[in-house]
Design a protein around this motif. Structure first.
Motif, PDB file in Angstrom:
ATOM      1  N   ALA A  37       0.815  -1.210   0.000  1.00 43.20           N
ATOM      2  CA  ALA A  37       0.000   0.000   0.000  1.00 43.20           C
ATOM      3  C   ALA A  37       0.852   1.265   0.000  1.00 43.20           C
ATOM      4  O   ALA A  37       0.313   2.356   0.087  1.00 43.20           O
ATOM      5  CB  ALA A  37      -0.932  -0.005   1.210  1.00 43.20           C
ATOM      6  N   LEU A  38       2.148   1.113  -0.084  1.00 42.17           N
ATOM      7  CA  LEU A  38       2.999   2.291  -0.179  1.00 42.17           C
ATOM      8  C   LEU A  38       3.820   2.182  -1.439  1.00 42.17           C
ATOM      9  O   LEU A  38       4.485   1.198  -1.683  1.00 42.17           O
ATOM     10  CB  LEU A  38       3.915   2.449   1.032  1.00 42.17           C
ATOM     11  N   GLN A  39       3.694   3.205  -2.236  1.00 41.54           N
ATOM     12  CA  GLN A  39       4.478   3.220  -3.460  1.00 41.54           C
ATOM     13  C   GLN A  39       5.591   4.249  -3.274  1.00 41.54           C
ATOM     14  O   GLN A  39       6.644   3.901  -2.774  1.00 41.54           O
ATOM     15  CB  GLN A  39       3.573   3.471  -4.654  1.00 41.54           C
ATOM     16  N   CYS A  40       5.357   5.491  -3.612  1.00 43.70           N
ATOM     17  CA  CYS A  40       6.416   6.479  -3.368  1.00 43.70           C
ATOM     18  C   CYS A  40       6.491   6.823  -1.887  1.00 43.70           C
ATOM     19  O   CYS A  40       7.523   7.237  -1.391  1.00 43.70           O
ATOM     20  CB  CYS A  40       6.224   7.727  -4.225  1.00 43.70           C
ATOM     21  N   GLY A  41       5.370   6.667  -1.169  1.00 44.18           N
ATOM     22  CA  GLY A  41       5.341   6.885   0.273  1.00 44.18           C
ATOM     23  C   GLY A  41       5.041   8.304   0.714  1.00 44.18           C
ATOM     24  O   GLY A  41       4.920   8.561   1.908  1.00 44.18           O
ATOM     25  N   THR A  64      -1.623   6.463  -7.285  1.00 40.04           N
ATOM     26  CA  THR A  64      -2.911   5.774  -7.424  1.00 40.04           C
ATOM     27  C   THR A  64      -2.882   4.375  -6.835  1.00 40.04           C
ATOM     28  O   THR A  64      -3.403   3.433  -7.405  1.00 40.04           O
ATOM     29  CB  THR A  64      -3.409   5.736  -8.890  1.00 40.04           C
ATOM     30  N   GLY A  65      -2.300   4.252  -5.654  1.00 37.02           N
ATOM     31  CA  GLY A  65      -2.213   2.969  -4.982  1.00 37.02           C
ATOM     32  C   GLY A  65      -3.390   2.675  -4.084  1.00 37.02           C
ATOM     33  O   GLY A  65      -3.247   1.975  -3.087  1.00 37.02           O
ATOM     34  N   TYR A  66      -4.557   3.178  -4.413  1.00 40.24           N
ATOM     35  CA  TYR A  66      -5.702   3.080  -3.520  1.00 40.24           C
ATOM     36  C   TYR A  66      -6.160   1.653  -3.240  1.00 40.24           C
ATOM     37  O   TYR A  66      -6.604   1.359  -2.140  1.00 40.24           O
ATOM     38  CB  TYR A  66      -6.874   3.906  -4.063  1.00 40.24           C
ATOM     39  N   HIS A  67      -6.073   0.767  -4.201  1.00 37.87           N
ATOM     40  CA  HIS A  67      -6.537  -0.611  -3.979  1.00 37.87           C
ATOM     41  C   HIS A  67      -5.778  -1.246  -2.807  1.00 37.87           C
ATOM     42  O   HIS A  67      -6.387  -1.809  -1.896  1.00 37.87           O
ATOM     43  CB  HIS A  67      -6.369  -1.456  -5.248  1.00 37.87           C
ATOM     44  N   GLY A  68      -4.453  -1.135  -2.809  1.00 41.28           N
ATOM     45  CA  GLY A  68      -3.648  -1.681  -1.718  1.00 41.28           C
ATOM     46  C   GLY A  68      -3.901  -0.978  -0.401  1.00 41.28           C
ATOM     47  O   GLY A  68      -3.885  -1.603   0.663  1.00 41.28           O
ATOM     48  N   ILE A  69      -4.160   0.310  -0.462  1.00 46.91           N
ATOM     49  CA  ILE A  69      -4.423   1.084   0.755  1.00 46.91           C
ATOM     50  C   ILE A  69      -5.735   0.632   1.393  1.00 46.91           C
ATOM     51  O   ILE A  69      -5.795   0.396   2.608  1.00 46.91           O
ATOM     52  CB  ILE A  69      -4.436   2.598   0.451  1.00 46.91           C
ATOM     53  N   VAL A  70      -6.771   0.494   0.596  1.00 52.80           N
ATOM     54  CA  VAL A  70      -8.074   0.043   1.107  1.00 52.80           C
ATOM     55  C   VAL A  70      -7.934  -1.354   1.714  1.00 52.80           C
ATOM     56  O   VAL A  70      -8.425  -1.617   2.824  1.00 52.80           O
ATOM     57  CB  VAL A  70      -9.149   0.058  -0.009  1.00 52.80           C
ATOM     58  N   LYS A  71      -7.253  -2.236   1.008  1.00 50.46           N
ATOM     59  CA  LYS A  71      -7.047  -3.604   1.503  1.00 50.46           C
ATOM     60  C   LYS A  71      -6.275  -3.594   2.824  1.00 50.46           C
ATOM     61  O   LYS A  71      -6.633  -4.308   3.768  1.00 50.46           O
ATOM     62  CB  LYS A  71      -6.291  -4.416   0.449  1.00 50.46           C
ATOM     63  N   ALA A  72      -5.238  -2.782   2.912  1.00 53.38           N
ATOM     64  CA  ALA A  72      -4.423  -2.720   4.131  1.00 53.38           C
ATOM     65  C   ALA A  72      -5.240  -2.217   5.320  1.00 53.38           C
ATOM     66  O   ALA A  72      -5.136  -2.756   6.430  1.00 53.38           O
ATOM     67  CB  ALA A  72      -3.205  -1.824   3.902  1.00 53.38           C
TER      68      ALA A  72
END
Length: 169
Positions: free
Chosen positions: A104-108, A145-153
């Motif tokens: 859920a973290l890409q550039c951070g 646009t890393g929202y999918h991983g963020i929501v899952k986390a």
């Protein structure tokens, strides 16, 4: 009302991540700048400087606030929690662990603000739906646009926190 002369520094006393600070600062200094420049805690990021992106979110007395919209002197007498205080001696906060596991973290850049908002969110909503998580995230911009991983986390962290609370009770 106290009259503050232009250029006069004001004493601000606050607790940040459990540590008491007493610092003189300019009356017009933003809390985000105070945290980063005066306290040296650079995990709180400043993106838009207009309260839109959410990167600067910290907890003030347990409430998520945009530190770029709050003056440091307004935080006098409060307890502030930043990303640097999220982990404990026991290890990472469940949100941090799940962000790592779910990529859920890409550039951070957005991550500290999202994590701090999610802390308050999960304090008040132990069993959020995906829609509720997305609504909470609507105040944050992830340029990767890393929202999918963020929501899952956040969903998985909520489950972990709920299960930990249930085991204690």
């Amino acid at each position: 009302m106290i009259k503050i002369e232009k250029g006069q520094k004001v004493l601000v006393k606050l607790k940040v991540n459990g540590k008491l600070y007493e610092e003189y600062t300019e009356s017009r200094k933003l809390l985000s700048d105070f945290i980063r420049e005066d306290l040296g805690l650079t995990g709180t990021h400043v993106g838009c400087e207009h309260g839109v992106c959410g990167a600067c979110t910290v907890l003030v007395n347990g409430r998520a606030v945009r530190s770029c919209l709050m003056l440091a002197i307004q935080a006098d007498g409060t307890e502030v929690n930043t990303i640097e205080g999220l982990a404990s001696e026991e290890g990472w906060h469940p949100l941090q662990e799940e962000f790592s596991k779910c990529h859920a973290l890409q550039c951070g850049f957005c991550t500290p603000g999202i994590l701090m908002s999610a802390v308050e969110f999960l304090e008040t909503n132990r069993n959020p739906t995906e829609e509720e998580i997305k609504e909470m995230l609507s105040g944050h911009i992830c340029r990767c646009t890393g929202y999918h991983g963020i929501v899952k986390a956040i969903r998985q962290a909520a489950d972990r926190i709920k299960n930990t609370v249930n085991k204690v009770n």
